[in-house]
Design a protein around this motif. Structure first.
Motif, short mmCIF file in Angstrom:
data_model
loop_
_atom_site.label_atom_id
_atom_site.label_comp_id
_atom_site.label_asym_id
_atom_site.label_seq_id
_atom_site.Cartn_x
_atom_site.Cartn_y
_atom_site.Cartn_z
N VAL A 183 4.65 -36.53 -63.73
CA VAL A 183 3.67 -35.54 -62.76
C VAL A 183 2.00 -34.91 -62.80
CG1 VAL A 183 4.12 -32.56 -62.75
CG2 VAL A 183 6.43 -34.21 -64.18
N ILE A 205 11.17 -42.18 -68.55
CA ILE A 205 10.38 -41.29 -68.71
C ILE A 205 9.30 -40.00 -67.95
CG2 ILE A 205 8.57 -41.37 -70.26
CD1 ILE A 205 9.43 -44.25 -71.50
N ILE A 206 8.76 -39.00 -68.49
CA ILE A 206 8.14 -38.26 -67.70
C ILE A 206 6.04 -38.24 -68.57
CG2 ILE A 206 7.85 -35.99 -67.09
CD1 ILE A 206 11.02 -34.88 -66.50
N PHE A 230 5.86 -28.01 -68.90
CA PHE A 230 4.89 -29.40 -69.13
C PHE A 230 2.93 -28.62 -69.22
CE2 PHE A 230 7.76 -30.79 -65.82
CZ PHE A 230 8.19 -31.09 -66.31
N GLN A 250 0.08 -27.01 -60.93
CA GLN A 250 0.67 -28.39 -61.03
C GLN A 250 0.22 -29.39 -59.17
OE1 GLN A 250 4.94 -28.96 -60.06
NE2 GLN A 250 4.98 -28.95 -61.93
N GLN A 273 9.03 -31.26 -50.69
CA GLN A 273 9.10 -31.22 -52.38
C GLN A 273 7.83 -30.07 -52.32
OE1 GLN A 273 6.94 -33.42 -56.36
NE2 GLN A 273 8.56 -34.32 -55.69
N TYR A 312 2.14 -32.18 -57.92
CA TYR A 312 2.89 -32.83 -57.08
C TYR A 312 3.70 -33.92 -58.13
CZ TYR A 312 5.97 -35.21 -53.56
OH TYR A 312 7.08 -35.10 -52.54
N THR A 313 4.99 -34.89 -57.81
CA THR A 313 6.00 -34.93 -58.38
C THR A 313 6.60 -36.22 -57.88
OG1 THR A 313 6.78 -33.02 -59.91
CG2 THR A 313 8.24 -35.62 -60.25
N PHE A 314 5.63 -37.25 -58.49
CA PHE A 314 6.24 -39.01 -58.04
C PHE A 314 7.25 -39.38 -58.78
CE2 PHE A 314 1.54 -37.28 -57.85
CZ PHE A 314 1.32 -37.65 -56.73
N GLY A 315 8.14 -40.49 -58.15
CA GLY A 315 8.79 -40.46 -58.59
C GLY A 315 9.13 -42.04 -57.97
N ASP A 316 8.20 -42.67 -57.06
CA ASP A 316 8.68 -43.91 -55.84
C ASP A 316 8.79 -45.19 -57.30
OD1 ASP A 316 8.26 -42.04 -54.33
OD2 ASP A 316 8.38 -43.18 -52.89
N ARG A 317 9.72 -46.04 -57.64
CA ARG A 317 9.79 -47.12 -58.20
C ARG A 317 8.81 -48.22 -57.74
NH1 ARG A 317 14.62 -49.85 -57.62
NH2 ARG A 317 16.02 -48.24 -58.76
N LEU A 364 16.69 -36.64 -71.44
CA LEU A 364 16.10 -36.00 -70.58
C LEU A 364 16.67 -36.57 -69.60
CD1 LEU A 364 12.84 -34.83 -69.81
CD2 LEU A 364 12.74 -37.27 -69.35
N VAL A 388 8.38 -41.39 -64.23
CA VAL A 388 8.24 -40.16 -63.02
C VAL A 388 7.09 -39.45 -63.69
CG1 VAL A 388 9.27 -38.12 -62.41
CG2 VAL A 388 10.64 -40.06 -62.64
N THR A 433 8.26 -28.52 -59.15
CA THR A 433 9.29 -29.81 -60.60
C THR A 433 8.83 -28.70 -61.82
OG1 THR A 433 8.83 -32.07 -60.21
CG2 THR A 433 9.17 -31.22 -62.31
N TYR A 467 -0.78 -33.20 -62.40
CA TYR A 467 -1.37 -32.01 -62.01
C TYR A 467 -2.83 -31.83 -62.18
CZ TYR A 467 1.94 -29.06 -64.05
OH TYR A 467 3.47 -28.97 -64.44
N ARG A 477 15.80 -45.32 -55.12
CA ARG A 477 14.06 -46.08 -55.09
C ARG A 477 13.72 -44.57 -55.40
NH1 ARG A 477 13.56 -48.31 -50.74
NH2 ARG A 477 12.00 -47.56 -50.64
N THR A 478 14.13 -43.36 -54.90
CA THR A 478 12.97 -42.61 -54.32
C THR A 478 13.89 -41.11 -54.75
OG1 THR A 478 13.10 -41.54 -52.25
CG2 THR A 478 11.25 -43.74 -52.87
N PHE A 479 12.89 -39.86 -54.94
CA PHE A 479 13.86 -38.77 -55.11
C PHE A 479 14.40 -38.47 -53.63
CE2 PHE A 479 11.06 -37.32 -58.58
CZ PHE A 479 11.79 -37.86 -59.42
#
Lengths: 314, 314
Positions: A95, A4-5, A46, A67, B67, A69-74, B3, A93, B70, A97, B44-46
């Motif tokens: 994004v 999911i974003i 977006f 925008q 990065q 940054y896109t944060f995706g750390d689990r 997605l 994940v 996006t 703004y 775990r991360t991008f």
DNA sequence: TCAAAAGTGTTATCCTTACACCCATGT
DNA sequence: ACATGGGTGTAAGGATAACACTTTTGA
């Protein structure tokens, strides 16, 4: 595994001597940023999605949006899942703004959102009245303990927090937050690791999920951007005095500026223009009202403002 | 609707007078950036995901990675779908990364990847030997036609391409590409809209999907970052001459720099240090070899390089 | 008349820009 | 000796940082 974003937004306004961000207090009392899901079937971009649900939820017509940054750390996302009606095992994940607006007073009823000064989450970032005592009192000792014997950590800490005579760099907001996180000095760290919070150390108020990291990113970006693009005017009303402009810049940067040098530099940019009008009733000599000359974006290097920091300490 | 998050990376190296990027030529002959899927269950991360598949596919151990942005616009994504074994109706969002490396010569056999000079995709960006004639010959006329009577378009075009005596700003790579896209002067535009390409106008070589936009973002970011962080050294070998350093910076910026001013400013930063050694056999006086003083990141404002552009025209 | 805030003048210093000229090597 | 790059000296002009001082209002 489902993906999911989410879109989070730091909406910044200036009011009453502080930069403020729109905050959504949650049930658990943690502050959260406005946050919504991105629907891949429905939204073309977006930004459109973001403007859409911000408008719906808050009545805000966002103007300036960028925008971050896109944060995706689990291990640092932690569940906004409930908010989005997402399955428990969904990977979220987000994004981030940044939005700027002037309508600091306009708070819609539809949402229990509030404007909150951003320095409550980052008390070490406000140097307008000198270096905050809490840095050397509360942060430096545990940082030194954490870094003991580790040269790389020591120099990162010194550089970020201006420890051994290094000077303060207002743009390093994110580095400082990350450092505190790594050193276990912010509550989010303990929470993410499922540990108990560290002995009484509580550097600034925590926020939900990784929202404080997103806010730090926004602050850093805005502070940097001020210097090379005239974004400050997104926070100003149509007419403003030069002092009001300076106070706004100071609030964002967390640093006091030198009045005359600020004005001289501002004049050179050609970004502002005096209207003949005067402000009155402020308990002093009336100030002239100025306005932003959008036209002049064309000329010269299309720079931002110079920020002549006052170095002399109190 | 499903997605998918894709990761694209612009891997930059400097070799033989040009910045080069690692390109994957596809069946249809379009150049594509290295591109891989993000698996939410596994990674775990991008960044870990990115380093992982780059290592696998190319043998590259990426060093410096950051990065960029996006990209999520629906009408500009176009199908990398096949590459990712994604269903046709999947929505693909791509997170762009910038990576810097010194190993310009190392091209693995496992992939048919190639190093290509980035200016073939952006011929208007290389001003090292003066302003490219193609700007005023090929781009300006159709841009003016497109902007005719529209003040906002006119001033954007003039500012971006330095048209009416405005000066060139090397950082506006993305603005320029977007302008050409909007004006229908790059092939990608026609492709995205399903139109025939415009009458013979072909501004630079096209790339697959929105990869040229990602590359433009990378170029802009790198050009800007050089000036406030010492990232240039990620592209240099351990030892280098000052001229080699200058030529690398010039190649990235697409502008010629003033030798002595460049050196003076470099000296002030304290970033480099002479080793006693000399280079020889270059058909001239031997140059001293220098090295990057990582330690000095601490001192001062931890700035980047100043770029004293040579203004005198040929 | 005094506090409060607005709005200058001036100087030393440093950085930037731009000039041109000398030096060490290979052929 | 001369072509090819490497490597400096110097001076004008502009930007910055830091001095403090004058002006105009409201209480």
């Amino acid at each position: 595994m489902s993906l999911i974003i989410g879109l989070s937004v730091v909406i910044v306004a200036y009011d009453d001597e502080t930069p403020r961000v729109l905050i959504n207090p949650r049930e658990d009392n943690l502050a959260a940023l406005p946050f919504g899901a991105f629907d891949p079937g429905q939204h073309r971009t977006f930004e459109l999605a973001l403007r859409g649900w911000v408008k719906q939820q808050t009545g805000f017509q966002l103007d300036y949006v960028e925008q971050l940054y896109t944060f995706g750390d689990r291990d640092r996302e932690s569940p906004d899942a409930a908010l989005l009606n997402a399955p428990d095992d969904a990977r979220i994940v987000s994004v981030g703004y940044l939005a700027l607006t002037q309508q600091a007073r306009h708070v819609p009823e539809t949402l229990k959102a509030q404007w909150r000064g951003w320095y409550r989450y980052f008390p070490w970032e406000d140097h307008r009245r000198g270096r905050p005592a809490m840095i050397d009192r509360d942060l430096a000792p545990p940082l030194r303990t954490w870094a003991a014997g580790n040269g790389e950590r020591l120099s990162r800490a010194a550089l970020a927090f201006g420890l051994d005579g290094q000077d303060w760099s207002d743009g390093d907001v994110l580095e400082r937050y990350e450092l505190l996180y790594e050193a276990g000095l912010v509550e989010e760290c303990a929470r993410d690791r499922g540990l108990a919070s560290r002995r009484g150390i509580r550097a600034g108020e925590p926020m939900a999920s990784d929202h404080r990291r997103i806010l730090a990113t926004a602050m850093a970006r805005l502070r940097a951007k001020l210097r090379y693009r005239p974004v400050i005017f997104e926070l100003m009303a149509g007419q403003f005095t030069l002092s009001a402009l300076q106070r706004t810049v100071e609030a964002i940067l967390g640093q006091a500026l030198h009045k005359q040098n600020f004005r001289r530099a501002l004049e050179r940019t050609g970004f502002v223009e005096g209207t003949g009008k005067m402000e009155s009733g402020t308990g002093g000599r009336p100030a002239e009202l100025f306005r932003f000359k959008r036209e002049n974006l064309r000329r010269g290097a299309a720079r931002g403002l110079s920020a002549p920091v006052v170095r002399s300490d109190a």
